[in-house]
Design an enzyme around this catalytic site. Structure first.
Site, PDB file in Angstrom:
ATOM      1  CB  CYS A   1     -76.684 -85.708  44.867  1.00 32.62           C
ATOM      2  SG  CYS A   1     -76.102 -87.263  45.438  1.00 32.62           S
ATOM      3  CB  CYS A  36     -72.655 -86.224  43.109  1.00 34.79           C
ATOM      4  SG  CYS A  36     -73.302 -85.202  44.417  1.00 34.79           S
ATOM      5  CB  CYS A  58     -62.432-109.693  37.538  1.00 33.61           C
ATOM      6  SG  CYS A  58     -61.750-108.705  39.071  1.00 33.61           S
ATOM      7  CE  LYS A  88     -59.951-112.895  48.678  1.00 36.66           C
ATOM      8  NZ  LYS A  88     -60.377-111.955  47.504  1.00 36.66           N
ATOM      9  CB  CYS A 127     -71.178 -87.566  47.546  1.00 29.90           C
ATOM     10  SG  CYS A 127     -72.764 -88.391  46.513  1.00 29.90           S
ATOM     11  NE  ARG A 141     -33.229 -93.513  54.863  1.00 31.80           N
ATOM     12  CZ  ARG A 141     -32.666 -94.602  56.046  1.00 31.80           C
ATOM     13  NH1 ARG A 141     -33.622 -93.735  56.754  1.00 31.80           N
ATOM     14  NH2 ARG A 141     -32.391 -94.051  56.109  1.00 31.80           N
ATOM     15  CG  PHE A 164     -71.692 -99.501  40.975  1.00 31.58           C
ATOM     16  CD1 PHE A 164     -71.537 -98.002  40.763  1.00 31.58           C
ATOM     17  CD2 PHE A 164     -70.753-100.301  40.171  1.00 31.58           C
ATOM     18  CE1 PHE A 164     -70.912 -97.186  40.923  1.00 31.58           C
ATOM     19  CE2 PHE A 164     -69.333 -99.097  39.811  1.00 31.58           C
ATOM     20  CZ  PHE A 164     -69.241 -97.503  39.565  1.00 31.58           C
ATOM     21  CG  ASP A 179     -62.318-109.666  51.975  1.00 33.25           C
ATOM     22  OD1 ASP A 179     -62.542-109.194  51.164  1.00 33.25           O
ATOM     23  OD2 ASP A 179     -63.459-110.555  51.574  1.00 33.25           O
ATOM     24  NE  ARG A 217     -57.619-109.907  41.251  1.00 31.99           N
ATOM     25  CZ  ARG A 217     -57.875-111.177  41.027  1.00 31.99           C
ATOM     26  NH1 ARG A 217     -56.635-112.170  39.813  1.00 31.99           N
ATOM     27  NH2 ARG A 217     -59.557-111.560  41.149  1.00 31.99           N
TER      28      ARG A 217
END
Length: 338
Positions: free
Chosen positions: A242, A173, A186, A85, A170, A11, A131, A59, A70
């Site tokens: 940058c 930037c 969360c 995980k 990036c 498919r 981050f 992980d 989730r």
């Protein structure tokens, strides 16, 4: 391709932009997914079903009951056993596609191990929750000319964009510095499975385009599944000044910005400055008189109300019950050693 592969992916092969040539590229592709939480577990399942030939799952964390709302690859047994995980995801994938190669790595991505964990792949996928790690991925991708796909989600809102070294802006930037002040997480704002699966699906679709030979549109996509608002903006051009893609100063990859991380989604701090092996069996015996201990082949959990220490064989630890880095370091030193 074999006749069995043609049938399995028929498919997808019928979808003209992929076709048989694109499917062959997918089968030969190698992808690293950094973080196997809500985004990463969806990406892993999607790409495994699509026939990406090699998946490296990275992980540092373990499955908890609060993940099951989730994080699609895990079940109650995984949470009860506190399985890592990456290992639980690899086991789940093997049940529906045993023909691809999945490499689970129970590790924390750091400047010291980035070459070992991220090298030798065609694409990097972001399933992280902070981050600092994203800037590290960005530095590595730019230094090695590997495309990567950024994604984030909290509450009902999420965003994603592809980063193609030499062709698009990036991460640094677009975000010259991490957001300042308290940010929604969360833990504080909750998160809907609908937004993490939506962002994970968009990241997976971009990945399929790249790996099968197409160029994804360089756009920043934002979605709020509760309000129904969807926006797409053209990514800004690369900034010649940058620090990362302009001046090629990779301070996150060099380790100049590394520090303990307060994890998203829980009141916890990870200690990853240590790099020494731990004998979990003997450690369990030593800690047992001091509090409840649970151990499996991957990690040891030590319960000392109101704290919970999860210790891994490489010496890394997740200290739950505090966001104070000083308290976390003190607990590690007191019960594991300086």
């Amino acid at each position: 391709m074999t006749s069995q592969q043609r049938e399995r992916y028929s498919r997808q092969i019928l979808f003209a932009p992929i076709g048989e040539a694109g499917q062959e590229r997918l089968l030969a592709s190698r992808v690293a997914i950094v973080g196997c939480g809500a985004l990463g577990s969806f990406q892993a399942a999607s790409l495994a079903r699509a026939g990406v030939g090699f998946l490296r799952l990275i992980d540092r964390d373990y499955v908890e009951a609060s993940n099951l709302q989730r994080q699609w690859l895990y079940d109650e047994a995984d949470a009860a056993e506190a399985l890592p995980k990456a290992a639980a995801a690899a086991r789940a994938i093997a049940r529906f596609n045993s023909t691809i190669h999945v490499e689970p790595l129970i590790a924390d991505l750091t400047p010291a191990n980035a070459d070992d964990l991220l090298a030798g792949v065609d694409l990097l996928l972001d399933g992280t929750d902070n981050f600092e790690t994203r800037y590290l991925i960005n530095d590595f991708a730019l230094a090695h000319q590997i495309p990567w796909i950024y994604g984030a989600a909290v509450g009902s809102y999420g965003l994603t964009m592809p980063i193609l070294p030499g062709q698009t802006s990036c991460l640094q930037c677009v975000y010259p510095a991490p957001p300042s002040g308290a940010q929604p997480t969360c833990e504080t704002d909750g998160v809907l499975g609908a937004i993490t699966s939506t962002i994970g699906a968009l990241q997976s679709a971009m990945a399929l385009r790249l790996l099968s030979g197409s160029f994804p549109a360089p756009k920043l996509t934002t979605i709020d599944v509760w309000s129904g608002n969807i926006r797409q903006l053209d990514q800004p051009p690369a900034d010649p000044d940058c620090p990362a893609c302009g001046r090629r100063e990779f301070v996150y990859l060099d380790g100049a910005r590394r520090a303990p991380i307060s994890l998203c989604g829980r009141n916890a701090v990870q200690i990853h400055e240590r790099n020494r092996p731990l004998d979990l069996a003997s450690l369990a015996e030593r800690l047992a008189p001091l509090g409840a201990v649970r151990r499996n082949e991957f990690a040891l959990r030590f319960f000392l109300d109101p704290y919970e220490l999860t210790l891994f064989a490489d010496g890394r630890a997740i200290i739950k019950g505090t966001q104070d880095i000083g308290v976390a370091r003190s607990l590690y030193s007191r019960y594991i050693g300086a």
